[in-house]
Design a protein around this motif. Structure first.
Motif, PDB file in Angstrom:
ATOM      1  N   MET A 102       0.824  -1.206   0.000  1.00 19.15           N
ATOM      2  CA  MET A 102       0.000   0.000   0.000  1.00 19.15           C
ATOM      3  C   MET A 102       0.858   1.256   0.000  1.00 19.15           C
ATOM      4  O   MET A 102       0.554   2.238  -0.685  1.00 19.15           O
ATOM      5  N   ALA A 103       1.933   1.232   0.780  1.00 17.67           N
ATOM      6  CA  ALA A 103       2.822   2.398   0.849  1.00 17.67           C
ATOM      7  C   ALA A 103       3.441   2.692  -0.514  1.00 17.67           C
ATOM      8  O   ALA A 103       3.473   3.843  -0.965  1.00 17.67           O
ATOM      9  N   LEU A 104       3.939   1.665  -1.188  1.00 12.00           N
ATOM     10  CA  LEU A 104       4.567   1.862  -2.495  1.00 12.00           C
ATOM     11  C   LEU A 104       3.571   2.398  -3.511  1.00 12.00           C
ATOM     12  O   LEU A 104       3.899   3.263  -4.333  1.00 12.00           O
ATOM     13  N   SER A 105       2.345   1.891  -3.465  1.00 12.41           N
ATOM     14  CA  SER A 105       1.319   2.372  -4.385  1.00 12.41           C
ATOM     15  C   SER A 105       1.004   3.841  -4.128  1.00 12.41           C
ATOM     16  O   SER A 105       0.888   4.642  -5.059  1.00 12.41           O
ATOM     17  N   ALA A 106       0.861   4.218  -2.850  1.00 14.94           N
ATOM     18  CA  ALA A 106       0.531   5.600  -2.501  1.00 14.94           C
ATOM     19  C   ALA A 106       1.666   6.557  -2.851  1.00 14.94           C
ATOM     20  O   ALA A 106       1.429   7.720  -3.193  1.00 14.94           O
ATOM     21  N   GLU A 114       7.359  12.682   2.684  1.00 10.19           N
ATOM     22  CA  GLU A 114       8.563  12.190   3.351  1.00 10.19           C
ATOM     23  C   GLU A 114       8.253  11.041   4.302  1.00 10.19           C
ATOM     24  O   GLU A 114       9.079  10.165   4.522  1.00 10.19           O
ATOM     25  N   ARG A 115       7.053  11.070   4.863  1.00  9.60           N
ATOM     26  CA  ARG A 115       6.658  10.020   5.811  1.00  9.60           C
ATOM     27  C   ARG A 115       5.158   9.791   5.682  1.00  9.60           C
ATOM     28  O   ARG A 115       4.376  10.747   5.657  1.00  9.60           O
ATOM     29  N   LEU A 116       4.771   8.535   5.582  1.00  4.71           N
ATOM     30  CA  LEU A 116       3.349   8.227   5.520  1.00  4.71           C
ATOM     31  C   LEU A 116       3.017   7.077   6.455  1.00  4.71           C
ATOM     32  O   LEU A 116       3.892   6.286   6.826  1.00  4.71           O
ATOM     33  N   ARG A 117       1.761   7.024   6.820  1.00  6.79           N
ATOM     34  CA  ARG A 117       1.254   5.961   7.697  1.00  6.79           C
ATOM     35  C   ARG A 117       0.210   5.154   6.932  1.00  6.79           C
ATOM     36  O   ARG A 117      -0.697   5.720   6.321  1.00  6.79           O
ATOM     37  N   ASP A 153       1.582  11.193  16.763  1.00  5.99           N
ATOM     38  CA  ASP A 153       2.592  11.755  15.847  1.00  5.99           C
ATOM     39  C   ASP A 153       2.023  12.110  14.475  1.00  5.99           C
ATOM     40  O   ASP A 153       2.721  12.016  13.462  1.00  5.99           O
ATOM     41  N   LEU A 154       0.777  12.538  14.426  1.00  8.50           N
ATOM     42  CA  LEU A 154       0.190  12.891  13.134  1.00  8.50           C
ATOM     43  C   LEU A 154       0.908  14.064  12.477  1.00  8.50           C
ATOM     44  O   LEU A 154       0.978  14.151  11.251  1.00  8.50           O
ATOM     45  N   ASP A 155       1.442  14.973  13.294  1.00 10.81           N
ATOM     46  CA  ASP A 155       2.114  16.147  12.729  1.00 10.81           C
ATOM     47  C   ASP A 155       3.376  15.776  11.962  1.00 10.81           C
ATOM     48  O   ASP A 155       3.855  16.556  11.133  1.00 10.81           O
ATOM     49  N   ALA A 156       3.922  14.589  12.235  1.00  3.54           N
ATOM     50  CA  ALA A 156       5.140  14.161  11.543  1.00  3.54           C
ATOM     51  C   ALA A 156       4.842  13.506  10.200  1.00  3.54           C
ATOM     52  O   ALA A 156       5.765  13.184   9.447  1.00  3.54           O
ATOM     53  N   LEU A 157       3.557  13.319   9.889  1.00  5.04           N
ATOM     54  CA  LEU A 157       3.166  12.604   8.676  1.00  5.04           C
ATOM     55  C   LEU A 157       2.825  13.560   7.545  1.00  5.04           C
ATOM     56  O   LEU A 157       2.316  14.658   7.769  1.00  5.04           O
ATOM     57  N   ASP A 158       3.079  13.105   6.329  1.00  5.28           N
ATOM     58  CA  ASP A 158       2.641  13.830   5.140  1.00  5.28           C
ATOM     59  C   ASP A 158       1.426  13.181   4.497  1.00  5.28           C
ATOM     60  O   ASP A 158       0.758  13.796   3.671  1.00  5.28           O
ATOM     61  N   MET A 159       1.151  11.926   4.867  1.00  7.33           N
ATOM     62  CA  MET A 159       0.013  11.227   4.274  1.00  7.33           C
ATOM     63  C   MET A 159      -0.405  10.076   5.170  1.00  7.33           C
ATOM     64  O   MET A 159       0.425   9.461   5.841  1.00  7.33           O
ATOM     65  N   ILE A 160      -1.710   9.804   5.172  1.00  8.27           N
ATOM     66  CA  ILE A 160      -2.275   8.611   5.792  1.00  8.27           C
ATOM     67  C   ILE A 160      -3.039   7.882   4.694  1.00  8.27           C
ATOM     68  O   ILE A 160      -3.844   8.488   3.990  1.00  8.27           O
ATOM     69  N   CYS A 161      -2.773   6.601   4.517  1.00 13.83           N
ATOM     70  CA  CYS A 161      -3.443   5.878   3.438  1.00 13.83           C
ATOM     71  C   CYS A 161      -3.797   4.474   3.904  1.00 13.83           C
ATOM     72  O   CYS A 161      -3.453   4.056   5.001  1.00 13.83           O
ATOM     73  N   SER A 180      -4.408  17.668   9.317  1.00 14.52           N
ATOM     74  CA  SER A 180      -4.277  16.216   9.259  1.00 14.52           C
ATOM     75  C   SER A 180      -5.284  15.617   8.291  1.00 14.52           C
ATOM     76  O   SER A 180      -4.984  14.670   7.564  1.00 14.52           O
ATOM     77  N   MET A 181      -6.499  16.158   8.266  1.00 14.32           N
ATOM     78  CA  MET A 181      -7.531  15.630   7.384  1.00 14.32           C
ATOM     79  C   MET A 181      -7.120  15.736   5.920  1.00 14.32           C
ATOM     80  O   MET A 181      -7.457  14.893   5.100  1.00 14.32           O
ATOM     81  N   GLN A 182      -6.382  16.788   5.575  1.00 13.41           N
ATOM     82  CA  GLN A 182      -5.959  16.978   4.194  1.00 13.41           C
ATOM     83  C   GLN A 182      -4.913  15.950   3.771  1.00 13.41           C
ATOM     84  O   GLN A 182      -4.653  15.785   2.586  1.00 13.41           O
ATOM     85  N   LYS A 183      -4.322  15.260   4.728  1.00 15.04           N
ATOM     86  CA  LYS A 183      -3.277  14.291   4.420  1.00 15.04           C
ATOM     87  C   LYS A 183      -3.833  12.916   4.070  1.00 15.04           C
ATOM     88  O   LYS A 183      -3.097  12.050   3.637  1.00 15.04           O
ATOM     89  N   ILE A 184      -5.121  12.712   4.297  1.00 13.13           N
ATOM     90  CA  ILE A 184      -5.672  11.367   4.181  1.00 13.13           C
ATOM     91  C   ILE A 184      -5.971  11.018   2.729  1.00 13.13           C
ATOM     92  O   ILE A 184      -6.648  11.752   2.021  1.00 13.13           O
ATOM     93  N   ASN A 185      -5.427   9.896   2.306  1.00 15.00           N
ATOM     94  CA  ASN A 185      -5.652   9.361   0.971  1.00 15.00           C
ATOM     95  C   ASN A 185      -6.457   8.078   1.134  1.00 15.00           C
ATOM     96  O   ASN A 185      -5.946   7.072   1.599  1.00 15.00           O
TER      97      ASN A 185
END
Length: 234
Positions: A102-106, A114-117, A153-161, A180-185
């Motif tokens: 999933m990470a590679l696809s996103a 730089e960092r995603l969850r 640690d949501l502030d450290a993320l650029d994306m949640i997918c 944070s909501m804008q980071k969600i894919n």
């Protein structure tokens, strides 16, 4: 590990049944959202994608399968089918974490992350979770966590997918800032096997030759609801 030219990629871990074949630059994919009955679908799908490319099993460089975490039955179907094919055709077998897939696809085509969850839905109130860097390499161990831990640690993320991202955004709304909501894919489609396959053909270092299911929690076992009559003793 050398680059892989001809591969077949199998995924039955996330409520779908999918197979993708690659022959040089050509590819073919079949995917159907189906949480049950995957055992009947998978082999015909594999045969179809191989036939579409006129690709013989003996010409494959490797069989690749997602290892979870995900649905228990789906994982067993995918892994057993991949092992059977690799053994019968005498070809290499490799696995990949469903979280990393999933990470590679996103991350594909993105230069702003730089960092995603990644969050996968275990069909309970919790989440399978793991963080990755901009190259899709894990930054921590895969975990089974509750909503509170998933908000850390949501502030450290650029994306949640991941397939649990939408549920996460709805249930943890009070813990999420507008930023944070804008980071969600929300998106992940099993047809993204084409994207993942193209990446791992060029970068097989993402693969593991230790192909074992990643469960993270025990199986759901329910006691039988049948009642049994006790025979009276003399």
């Amino acid at each position: 590990m050398k680059k892989l030219e001809n591969i077949i990629l199998i995924d039955t871990s996330l409520g779908a049944c999918s197979a993708a074949a690659f022959k040089g630059d050509a590819c073919a994919v079949r995917s159907e959202m189906k949480a049950h009955g995957q055992s009947e679908l998978l082999v015909p799908m594999m045969q179809e994608v191989m036939a579409e490319l006129s690709l013989e099993y003996k010409a494959l460089d490797a069989v690749i399968v997602t290892m979870g975490p995900g649905a228990f039955t789906g994982l067993r179907i995918g892994l057993s089918s991949a092992r059977a094919l690799a053994l019968s055709a005498d070809i290499a077998l490799y696995g990949m974490s469903s979280l990393q897939a999933m990470a590679l696809s996103a991350l594909d085509g993105r230069k702003d992350v730089e960092r995603l969850r990644v969050l996968i839905d275990p069909r309970r109130d919790d989440y399978y979770m793991q963080d990755f860097d901009c190259k899709g390499m894990p930054l921590n161990e895969a975990q089974l966590v509750d909503g509170h831990a998933a908000c850390q640690d949501l502030d450290a993320l650029d994306m949640i997918c991941g397939d649990a991202a939408e549920r996460f955004s709805q249930r943890e709304l009070e813990n999420l800032s507008s930023n944070s909501m804008q980071k969600i894919n929300y998106g992940f489609n099993s047809a993204d096997l084409l994207c993942i396959g193209s990446i791992i053909k060029m970068h097989p270092e993402y693969l593991s030759d230790q192909v074992e299911p990643i469960y993270l929690r025990g199986a759901d076992i329910s006691q039988s609801k049948k009642t049994y009559r006790t025979l009276a003793s003399d």
